[in-house]
Motif scaffolding. Structure first.
Motif, mmCIF file in Angstrom:
data_model
loop_
_atom_site.group_PDB
_atom_site.id
_atom_site.type_symbol
_atom_site.label_atom_id
_atom_site.label_comp_id
_atom_site.label_asym_id
_atom_site.label_seq_id
_atom_site.Cartn_x
_atom_site.Cartn_y
_atom_site.Cartn_z
ATOM 1 N N ARG A 151 -34.734 -85.983 30.882
ATOM 2 C CA ARG A 151 -34.096 -86.820 31.901
ATOM 3 C C ARG A 151 -33.296 -87.967 31.269
ATOM 4 N N LYS A 152 -33.822 -88.539 30.204
ATOM 5 C CA LYS A 152 -33.113 -89.637 29.543
ATOM 6 C C LYS A 152 -31.809 -89.141 28.915
ATOM 7 N N TYR A 153 -31.817 -87.901 28.464
ATOM 8 C CA TYR A 153 -30.613 -87.310 27.883
ATOM 9 C C TYR A 153 -29.451 -87.399 28.865
ATOM 10 N N TRP A 154 -29.703 -86.965 30.097
ATOM 11 C CA TRP A 154 -28.621 -86.948 31.080
ATOM 12 C C TRP A 154 -28.278 -88.352 31.575
ATOM 13 N N TYR A 155 -29.281 -89.214 31.648
ATOM 14 C CA TYR A 155 -29.008 -90.606 32.030
ATOM 15 C C TYR A 155 -28.021 -91.237 31.051
ATOM 16 N N ASP A 156 -28.268 -91.005 29.764
ATOM 17 C CA ASP A 156 -27.384 -91.583 28.751
ATOM 18 C C ASP A 156 -26.015 -90.916 28.713
ATOM 19 N N LYS A 157 -25.937 -89.701 29.265
ATOM 20 C CA LYS A 157 -24.647 -89.007 29.333
ATOM 21 C C LYS A 157 -23.858 -89.430 30.574
ATOM 22 N N GLY A 158 -24.399 -90.390 31.312
ATOM 23 C CA GLY A 158 -23.719 -90.864 32.510
ATOM 24 C C GLY A 158 -23.924 -89.988 33.723
ATOM 25 N N GLN A 159 -24.968 -89.159 33.708
ATOM 26 C CA GLN A 159 -25.270 -88.293 34.850
ATOM 27 C C GLN A 159 -26.734 -88.485 35.270
ATOM 28 N N PRO A 160 -27.080 -89.670 35.767
ATOM 29 C CA PRO A 160 -28.470 -89.987 36.110
ATOM 30 C C PRO A 160 -29.037 -89.139 37.249
ATOM 31 N N GLU A 161 -28.142 -88.484 37.985
ATOM 32 C CA GLU A 161 -28.619 -87.631 39.085
ATOM 33 C C GLU A 161 -29.213 -86.315 38.579
ATOM 34 N N LYS A 162 -28.970 -85.967 37.336
ATOM 35 C CA LYS A 162 -29.492 -84.716 36.776
ATOM 36 C C LYS A 162 -30.942 -84.941 36.322
ATOM 37 N N VAL A 163 -31.858 -84.738 37.247
ATOM 38 C CA VAL A 163 -33.283 -84.989 36.963
ATOM 39 C C VAL A 163 -34.154 -83.767 37.240
ATOM 40 N N GLU A 164 -33.599 -82.743 37.899
ATOM 41 C CA GLU A 164 -34.428 -81.610 38.301
ATOM 42 C C GLU A 164 -34.754 -80.708 37.102
ATOM 43 N N ILE A 165 -36.009 -80.285 37.038
ATOM 44 C CA ILE A 165 -36.473 -79.401 35.975
ATOM 45 C C ILE A 165 -37.057 -78.149 36.622
ATOM 46 N N ILE A 166 -36.506 -77.010 36.274
ATOM 47 C CA ILE A 166 -36.963 -75.739 36.844
ATOM 48 C C ILE A 166 -38.160 -75.231 36.048
ATOM 49 N N THR A 167 -39.230 -74.879 36.758
ATOM 50 C CA THR A 167 -40.431 -74.319 36.137
ATOM 51 C C THR A 167 -40.825 -73.042 36.868
ATOM 52 N N PHE A 168 -41.881 -72.393 36.404
ATOM 53 C CA PHE A 168 -42.195 -71.040 36.883
ATOM 54 C C PHE A 168 -43.646 -70.902 37.315
ATOM 55 N N SER A 169 -43.869 -70.044 38.312
ATOM 56 C CA SER A 169 -45.219 -69.818 38.817
ATOM 57 C C SER A 169 -46.114 -69.299 37.700
ATOM 58 N N GLY A 170 -47.366 -69.712 37.739
ATOM 59 C CA GLY A 170 -48.315 -69.299 36.724
ATOM 60 C C GLY A 170 -48.305 -70.168 35.487
ATOM 61 N N SER A 171 -47.405 -71.142 35.457
ATOM 62 C CA SER A 171 -47.284 -71.983 34.269
ATOM 63 C C SER A 171 -48.427 -72.986 34.188
ATOM 64 N N PHE A 172 -48.667 -73.438 32.973
ATOM 65 C CA PHE A 172 -49.635 -74.507 32.724
ATOM 66 C C PHE A 172 -49.075 -75.360 31.605
ATOM 67 N N HIS A 173 -48.899 -76.649 31.894
ATOM 68 C CA HIS A 173 -48.298 -77.548 30.912
ATOM 69 C C HIS A 173 -49.173 -78.768 30.635
ATOM 70 N N GLY A 174 -50.411 -78.752 31.135
ATOM 71 C CA GLY A 174 -51.310 -79.869 30.930
ATOM 72 C C GLY A 174 -51.815 -80.402 32.260
ATOM 73 N N ARG A 175 -52.517 -81.531 32.201
ATOM 74 C CA ARG A 175 -53.164 -82.054 33.410
ATOM 75 C C ARG A 175 -52.791 -83.505 33.730
ATOM 76 N N SER A 176 -51.732 -84.002 33.123
ATOM 77 C CA SER A 176 -51.220 -85.321 33.495
ATOM 78 C C SER A 176 -50.396 -85.185 34.772
ATOM 79 N N THR A 177 -49.928 -86.290 35.299
ATOM 80 C CA THR A 177 -49.194 -86.231 36.564
ATOM 81 C C THR A 177 -47.902 -85.433 36.450
ATOM 82 N N ALA A 178 -47.180 -85.598 35.339
ATOM 83 C CA ALA A 178 -45.958 -84.810 35.161
ATOM 84 C C ALA A 178 -46.284 -83.341 34.954
ATOM 85 N N ALA A 179 -47.330 -83.061 34.184
ATOM 86 C CA ALA A 179 -47.669 -81.677 33.869
ATOM 87 C C ALA A 179 -48.136 -80.900 35.093
ATOM 88 N N ILE A 180 -48.938 -81.526 35.954
ATOM 89 C CA ILE A 180 -49.380 -80.802 37.151
ATOM 90 C C ILE A 180 -48.231 -80.637 38.132
#
Length: 390
Positions: free
Chosen positions: A108-137
């Motif tokens: 997200r910071k990458y796009w913010y610094d590129k002058g496109q702060p609206e680019k925040v969406e991250i596509i993920t997939f069913s069945g995924s597991f990335h951890g148990r923090s708030t972002a990961a869940i």
């Protein structure tokens, strides 16, 4: 007796007091064959002499100084990682969950610094597991992960695993990145086909989207390459690493290209313990071993033998098993019973396995398991299956 430990795990009544390679010794003296490796963590087995030596040597010198100073062990491990991967930059964490948090921030910071702060969406997939923090869940999106923990962090778009049309439809002008595991672990040992990973890279390039790979479970030699994406001949922009890289010592990392990591400047992220001398000394010893081409050749040879013997096991017990799937030494037995039942039967036969989704029981042995140990593992799994069949 009520335990003082928060009851977030349904723990098996086993009390291991010692480990030797692929073996775990219970306090009553029983020797269990560990085909879980602490969920793909103990890449070189328990009490590996090289790792013990690296940890002991460093422990006798310096444990912690904080990231306010340059840490030679951190520099050495970071250089070894960049020399052997796509990456130009590395940030060390203590876990895969922490790596996920940084990967999300970095994209997200990458796009913010590129002058496109609206680019925040991250596509993920069913069945995924990335951890148990708030972002990961939030990245997972599964009800069992997010229920009761709202409001869930916004900005994640979830699409079904393997649905190419749904994925393409999910891409918008606000898409910042795609986050995916080359081989789903918790999701049931589901490898992404090489052609799909290649296609994903092509679409990300075409649309100007960052590709973030989660190789926390499938990386560090687990699939027979240093990292699983290498089988497809592609590279990501950002990659999460943990588990096997520390060989049992808490260690994780985020790897990135110079461009993808360009937004993470002084003050944008930090970690008290990440990249400490102890963890990096052990991680360097792990990487020295796993980057040896002869070692990876041996991993692939052992993986082929284990796969062959597992296919025979499936054929012998058709009432218990449906098949085998996975890659390298990241394999899953598809079962017709409850996965927990096979895990429990394994305990009785003194063999450790790990349940997963989609009726899968995971086999994640140390990468240096021997041929004789593979034969013994199959014998113990055979006894467990026979118990369930009867």
């Amino acid at each position: 007796m009520t335990s003082s430990v928060l009851p977030t795990y349904n723990r098996a009544p086993l009390h291991f007091v010692k480990g030797e390679g692929v073996w775990l010794i219970e306090e009553d003296g029983r020797r269990f064959m560990d085909l879980g490796s602490g969920i793909a963590v103990n890449a070189l087995g328990h009490a590996n002499p090289d790792l013990v030596q690296a940890l002991t040597d460093q422990a006798n010198k310096l444990w912690h100084v904080s990231n306010l100073y340059e840490i030679p062990q951190q520099e050495a491990l970071a250089t070894a990682l960049t020399d052997n991967t796509f990456a130009d930059r590395v940030f060390f964490t203590n876990s895969g969950t922490e790596a996920c948090e940084l990967a999300v921030k970095m994209a997200r910071k990458y796009w913010y610094d590129k002058g496109q702060p609206e680019k925040v969406e991250i596509i993920t997939f069913s069945g995924s597991f990335h951890g148990r923090s708030t972002a990961a869940i939030a990245a997972s999106g599964a009800e069992k992960m997010v229920k009761g923990f709202g409001p869930v962090l916004d900005g994640f778009v979830h699409v079904p695993w393997g649905d190419h049309d749904a994925f393409k439809a999910a891409i918008t002008e606000n898409t910042a990145a795609v986050l995916i595991e080359p081989v789903q672990g918790e999701g049931g040992i589901r490898p992404l086909p090489d052609q799909c990973l290649k296609g994903l890279r092509e679409i990300c390039d075409e649309k100007g989207i960052l590709l973030v790979l989660d190789e926390v479970q499938c990386g560090v030699g687990r699939t027979g390459k240093l990292f699983a994406h290498e089988w497809a001949g592609i590279t990501p922009d950002i990659m999460m690493v943990a588990k096997g890289i520390g060989g049992g010592f808490p260690l994780g990392a985020v790897l990135a290209t110079e461009d993808a990591g360009s937004g993470m400047v002084a003050g944008t992220h930090g970690s008290t313990y990440g990249g400490n001398p102890l963890g990096c000394a052990v991680g360097k010893a792990v990487l020295d071993r796993v980057t040896d081409p002869a070692f990876l050749d041996a991993v692939n040879a052992r993986a082929g033998l284990l796969r062959q013997k597992l296919e025979g096991l499936v054929a012998t017990h058709p009432q218990v098993f449906e098949g085998v799937r996975g890659v390298g030494l990241m394999l899953g037995l598809k079962v017709k019973v409850a996965p927990a039942d096979l895990v429990q039967a394994g305990y009785a036969s003194e063999v450790i396995t790990v349940p997963a989704a989609d009726n899968i029981v995971r086999l994640l042995p140390p990468l240096n398991i021997t041929e004789d140990e593979i034969t013994e593992a199959i014998a113990r799994l055979d006894r467990a299956a026979a118990t369930l069949a009867s």
